[in-house]
Design an enzyme around this catalytic site. Sequence first.
Site, PDB file in Angstrom:
ATOM      1  N   SER A   1       0.797  -1.223   0.000  1.00  0.00           N
ATOM      2  CA  SER A   1       0.000   0.000   0.000  1.00  0.00           C
ATOM      3  C   SER A   1       0.827   1.269   0.000  1.00  0.00           C
ATOM      4  O   SER A   1       0.357   2.320  -0.440  1.00  0.00           O
ATOM      5  CB  SER A   1      -0.928   0.004   1.222  1.00  0.00           C
TER       6      SER A   1
ATOM      7  N   HIS B   1      -1.205   6.119   6.333  1.00  0.00           N
ATOM      8  CA  HIS B   1      -0.436   5.989   5.098  1.00  0.00           C
ATOM      9  C   HIS B   1      -0.121   7.384   4.554  1.00  0.00           C
ATOM     10  O   HIS B   1      -0.831   8.345   4.864  1.00  0.00           O
ATOM     11  CB  HIS B   1      -1.231   5.214   4.041  1.00  0.00           C
TER      12      HIS B   1
END
Length: 256
Positions: free
Chosen positions: A38, A236
């Site tokens: 990711s 993230h």
Amino acid sequence: MSRAVSAALGALTALALVLFPTGISQAQENEYVALGDSYSSGSGAGDYTDTACTRSANSYPARWAAANSPRTFTFVACGGATIPDVQAGQLSALSAATTLVSISIGGNDSGFASTMLRCKLLTTSGCRRALEEARAYVDNQLPGALATLYSQIRSRAPQAKVVVVGYPYLYKVGGLCLGDLNADKRALLKDGSDALNAVIATAARNAGFAFADGRPAFAGHEICTTDEWIDPTTIHPNATGHQRGYLPAFTAAASS
């Protein structure tokens, strides 16, 4: 006479290159493949071109490709990917013609999601236990798994420049982080990140690959700073983090 003709042809050639440039930049000659998890697919960066894998147009691989117009760009990084996932579903994108590869991997194998959840929900001692469990895998199993994967990448793409992209610090260390992790938990996560990145960097170096370190790239822009490049919800990098953090780090490593 032959000298005069040679000189004239040389001058005409030089003039033609100025007026009608035909050269292609090294970046445009690249056949670029983006592998990984990711942190490479762009989870948290928005503008998803593939929601199942959270591949984002704002991710550093997509931004690099848009800026450099490589001959081909194959984007197979996928949110949630582990080393076995890359081996089973991503390595087939590589070939002898591949000239540039990027990859971030190892975080999910080390239990990133469960560790973060336990650190958020449990006490500091619970967070420490979760990180100790993750550290056991990082120290004892991850080096061998990475060595095998990197060998497979080199076998499939023998001429490629391979850039291994590391993970940034997620949280500001020290001070207050209102509504989020306390200072002790954030310090533990920093230590865990250092351990993970050290193993990844060593494996990359042993394989002859470049390492793009995410920690200095994101310095001062972690969660709980005034200019966050890490999305506090997804944990993230956000779009700015990919553009101003990862992209310059990757570009420098790819061109070195």
